[in-house]
Design a protein around this motif. Structure first.
Motif, PDB file in Angstrom:
ATOM      1  N   VAL A   1     -66.181   9.530 -42.819  1.00 60.67           N
ATOM      2  CA  VAL A   1     -65.085   9.207 -43.744  1.00 60.67           C
ATOM      3  C   VAL A   1     -65.047  10.227 -44.874  1.00 60.67           C
ATOM      4  O   VAL A   1     -63.980  10.760 -45.226  1.00 60.67           O
ATOM      5  N   ILE A   2     -66.213  10.501 -45.468  1.00 58.62           N
ATOM      6  CA  ILE A   2     -66.297  11.476 -46.558  1.00 58.62           C
ATOM      7  C   ILE A   2     -65.803  12.838 -46.083  1.00 58.62           C
ATOM      8  O   ILE A   2     -65.026  13.514 -46.764  1.00 58.62           O
ATOM      9  N   ALA A   3     -66.246  13.234 -44.900  1.00 59.53           N
ATOM     10  CA  ALA A   3     -65.903  14.547 -44.356  1.00 59.53           C
ATOM     11  C   ALA A   3     -64.414  14.668 -44.095  1.00 59.53           C
ATOM     12  O   ALA A   3     -63.778  15.666 -44.471  1.00 59.53           O
ATOM     13  N   TYR A   4     -63.838  13.669 -43.459  1.00 55.39           N
ATOM     14  CA  TYR A   4     -62.425  13.761 -43.093  1.00 55.39           C
ATOM     15  C   TYR A   4     -61.523  13.762 -44.327  1.00 55.39           C
ATOM     16  O   TYR A   4     -60.617  14.593 -44.442  1.00 55.39           O
ATOM     17  N   LEU A   5     -61.782  12.848 -45.252  1.00 53.49           N
ATOM     18  CA  LEU A   5     -60.949  12.789 -46.455  1.00 53.49           C
ATOM     19  C   LEU A   5     -61.049  14.081 -47.255  1.00 53.49           C
ATOM     20  O   LEU A   5     -60.045  14.613 -47.741  1.00 53.49           O
ATOM     21  N   GLY A   6     -62.257  14.594 -47.391  1.00 51.11           N
ATOM     22  CA  GLY A   6     -62.446  15.813 -48.165  1.00 51.11           C
ATOM     23  C   GLY A   6     -61.707  16.996 -47.586  1.00 51.11           C
ATOM     24  O   GLY A   6     -61.065  17.763 -48.318  1.00 51.11           O
ATOM     25  N   ASN A   7     -61.772  17.147 -46.273  1.00 52.27           N
ATOM     26  CA  ASN A   7     -61.133  18.304 -45.649  1.00 52.27           C
ATOM     27  C   ASN A   7     -59.629  18.108 -45.484  1.00 52.27           C
ATOM     28  O   ASN A   7     -58.849  19.040 -45.690  1.00 52.27           O
ATOM     29  N   PHE A   8     -59.211  16.905 -45.100  1.00 50.70           N
ATOM     30  CA  PHE A   8     -57.789  16.623 -44.924  1.00 50.70           C
ATOM     31  C   PHE A   8     -57.030  16.753 -46.243  1.00 50.70           C
ATOM     32  O   PHE A   8     -55.975  17.407 -46.320  1.00 50.70           O
TER      33      PHE A   8
ATOM     34  N   LEU B   1     -51.208  22.699 -46.258  1.00 53.50           N
ATOM     35  CA  LEU B   1     -50.874  22.678 -44.840  1.00 53.50           C
ATOM     36  C   LEU B   1     -49.831  21.616 -44.566  1.00 53.50           C
ATOM     37  O   LEU B   1     -49.810  20.572 -45.227  1.00 53.50           O
ATOM     38  N   PRO B   2     -48.954  21.836 -43.587  1.00 56.50           N
ATOM     39  CA  PRO B   2     -48.047  20.759 -43.152  1.00 56.50           C
ATOM     40  C   PRO B   2     -48.871  19.556 -42.706  1.00 56.50           C
ATOM     41  O   PRO B   2     -50.002  19.711 -42.217  1.00 56.50           O
ATOM     42  N   LEU B   3     -48.326  18.377 -42.888  1.00 49.05           N
ATOM     43  CA  LEU B   3     -49.071  17.151 -42.599  1.00 49.05           C
ATOM     44  C   LEU B   3     -49.701  17.140 -41.209  1.00 49.05           C
ATOM     45  O   LEU B   3     -50.892  16.810 -41.084  1.00 49.05           O
ATOM     46  N   PRO B   4     -48.979  17.485 -40.124  1.00 46.25           N
ATOM     47  CA  PRO B   4     -49.613  17.449 -38.800  1.00 46.25           C
ATOM     48  C   PRO B   4     -50.816  18.399 -38.693  1.00 46.25           C
ATOM     49  O   PRO B   4     -51.821  18.060 -38.065  1.00 46.25           O
ATOM     50  N   VAL B   5     -50.696  19.574 -39.332  1.00 41.63           N
ATOM     51  CA  VAL B   5     -51.808  20.536 -39.303  1.00 41.63           C
ATOM     52  C   VAL B   5     -52.972  20.021 -40.144  1.00 41.63           C
ATOM     53  O   VAL B   5     -54.140  20.122 -39.759  1.00 41.63           O
ATOM     54  N   ALA B   6     -52.660  19.463 -41.315  1.00 41.17           N
ATOM     55  CA  ALA B   6     -53.708  18.937 -42.187  1.00 41.17           C
ATOM     56  C   ALA B   6     -54.474  17.797 -41.517  1.00 41.17           C
ATOM     57  O   ALA B   6     -55.693  17.673 -41.670  1.00 41.17           O
ATOM     58  N   LEU B   7     -53.748  16.968 -40.769  1.00 43.11           N
ATOM     59  CA  LEU B   7     -54.412  15.868 -40.053  1.00 43.11           C
ATOM     60  C   LEU B   7     -55.412  16.401 -39.034  1.00 43.11           C
ATOM     61  O   LEU B   7     -56.504  15.845 -38.874  1.00 43.11           O
ATOM     62  N   TRP B   8     -55.057  17.473 -38.355  1.00 43.93           N
ATOM     63  CA  TRP B   8     -55.967  18.081 -37.383  1.00 43.93           C
ATOM     64  C   TRP B   8     -57.087  18.826 -38.112  1.00 43.93           C
ATOM     65  O   TRP B   8     -58.263  18.714 -37.749  1.00 43.93           O
ATOM     66  N   PHE B   9     -56.739  19.553 -39.162  1.00 43.76           N
ATOM     67  CA  PHE B   9     -57.722  20.339 -39.909  1.00 43.76           C
ATOM     68  C   PHE B   9     -58.810  19.452 -40.508  1.00 43.76           C
ATOM     69  O   PHE B   9     -59.955  19.870 -40.668  1.00 43.76           O
ATOM     70  N   GLY B  10     -58.459  18.217 -40.824  1.00 42.08           N
ATOM     71  CA  GLY B  10     -59.436  17.297 -41.388  1.00 42.08           C
ATOM     72  C   GLY B  10     -60.614  17.021 -40.477  1.00 42.08           C
ATOM     73  O   GLY B  10     -61.693  16.644 -40.937  1.00 42.08           O
ATOM     74  N   THR B  11     -60.431  17.229 -39.169  1.00 43.30           N
ATOM     75  CA  THR B  11     -61.516  16.935 -38.226  1.00 43.30           C
ATOM     76  C   THR B  11     -62.624  17.971 -38.250  1.00 43.30           C
ATOM     77  O   THR B  11     -63.698  17.742 -37.687  1.00 43.30           O
TER      78      THR B  11
ATOM     79  N   ALA C   1     -67.594   5.802 -51.957  1.00 42.88           N
ATOM     80  CA  ALA C   1     -66.294   6.167 -52.534  1.00 42.88           C
ATOM     81  C   ALA C   1     -66.443   7.306 -53.540  1.00 42.88           C
ATOM     82  O   ALA C   1     -65.627   8.234 -53.574  1.00 42.88           O
ATOM     83  N   VAL C   2     -67.486   7.249 -54.360  1.00 48.36           N
ATOM     84  CA  VAL C   2     -67.730   8.316 -55.328  1.00 48.36           C
ATOM     85  C   VAL C   2     -68.028   9.629 -54.603  1.00 48.36           C
ATOM     86  O   VAL C   2     -67.515  10.692 -54.974  1.00 48.36           O
ATOM     87  N   ALA C   3     -68.855   9.549 -53.556  1.00 49.22           N
ATOM     88  CA  ALA C   3     -69.182  10.750 -52.782  1.00 49.22           C
ATOM     89  C   ALA C   3     -67.930  11.350 -52.149  1.00 49.22           C
ATOM     90  O   ALA C   3     -67.748  12.570 -52.144  1.00 49.22           O
ATOM     91  N   ALA C   4     -67.055  10.495 -51.611  1.00 55.30           N
ATOM     92  CA  ALA C   4     -65.816  10.982 -50.996  1.00 55.30           C
ATOM     93  C   ALA C   4     -64.931  11.662 -52.027  1.00 55.30           C
ATOM     94  O   ALA C   4     -64.326  12.710 -51.759  1.00 55.30           O
ATOM     95  N   ALA C   5     -64.843  11.073 -53.233  1.00 47.91           N
ATOM     96  CA  ALA C   5     -64.024  11.667 -54.288  1.00 47.91           C
ATOM     97  C   ALA C   5     -64.596  13.012 -54.732  1.00 47.91           C
ATOM     98  O   ALA C   5     -63.852  13.986 -54.912  1.00 47.91           O
TER      99      ALA C   5
END
Length: 229
Positions: free
Chosen positions: A90-97, A108-118, A44-48
């Motif tokens: 998990v860390i990667a997706y949360l950080g980028n999204f 980014l708009p939510l739909p784009v941000a959801l894709w960009f998180g990948t 959790a700390v790493a993700a934050a």
């Protein structure tokens, strides 16, 4: 490093036994259950940290929409990925999204941000998988503790610097162009800036963290030895 001292060495201590050998920690992609509370807190700390660093990196402009000229977060993300196994996704997706997408100065708009998180599933996930699959075969540490040796550094560059940042940069800019966030003319220059800057940051920051903090994280029992625990 962690290699055990052979019993037949003439300079071995008289009381040295097989049981006294320090065990080498093995890291795999097996699923053997969920982590302990302390490990979850570390994740959790790493993700934050990764999310905040992603957010801080985006304001450093490169002239291309949502492509930072200095994405410092990636230098921390790679060590996190090697230490925390499958939780790297998990860390990667949360950080980028969140940090680089939804909460960025140009959100980014939510739909784009959801894709960009990948995108960072590639940038952090690929090194983790390559290290866990190949590091033991090439005689290097699965969490990069030997990154400052010649063999360890070459392995680090080939598995955690070049392929993930080159592929991630191409994929990330493709998303920006495909969603109309950036014009098609920025695909190639955006890819070059993204990949090259990430490569430089990863080579500079990654080895320092892996060598200085990797042994400490491991001794503290916080590394994820299997897929999720």
């Amino acid at each position: 490093m962690e290699d055990a001292m052979p019993e037949n060495r003439l300079d071995a201590p008289a009381d040295y036994t097989e049981e006294a050998r320090p065990a080498r920690v093995s890291y795999t992609l097996r699923y053997t259950g969920l982590p302990a509370l302390g490990q979850l807190v570390a994740v959790a700390v790493a993700a934050a940290v990764y999310t905040v660093l992603s957010w801080l990196s985006i304001p450093i402009p490169s002239g291309i929409t949502l492509v930072s000229a200095l994405f410092i977060a990636i230098g921390f993300g790679i060590p996190f990925a090697l230490w925390f196994g499958g939780w790297a996704f998990v860390i990667a997706y949360l950080g980028n999204f969140l940090g680089a997408g939804l909460l960025s100065p140009q959100p980014l708009p939510l739909p784009v941000a959801l894709w960009f998180g990948t995108v960072d599933l590639i940038q952090l996930g690929l090194p983790m998988i390559l290290y866990r699959l190949l590091a033991p075969r090439f005689g290097v540490s699965s969490i990069g503790k030997d990154v400052l040796t010649v063999r360890g550094f070459i392995f680090f560059v080939l598995c955690a610097v070049l392929p993930n940042n080159i592929l991630g940069g191409l994929y990330g800019n493709f998303i920006l162009v495909a969603t109309g966030t950036a014009p098609a003319s920025t695909l190639l220059p955006g890819w070059l800036v993204w990949s090259l800057s990430n490569i430089v940051v990863t080579i500079i920051i990654g080895p320092i963290l892996l060598r200085a903090l990797g042994p400490v994280v491991e001794r503290s029992g916080l590394t994820i030895r299997n897929m999720l625990n």
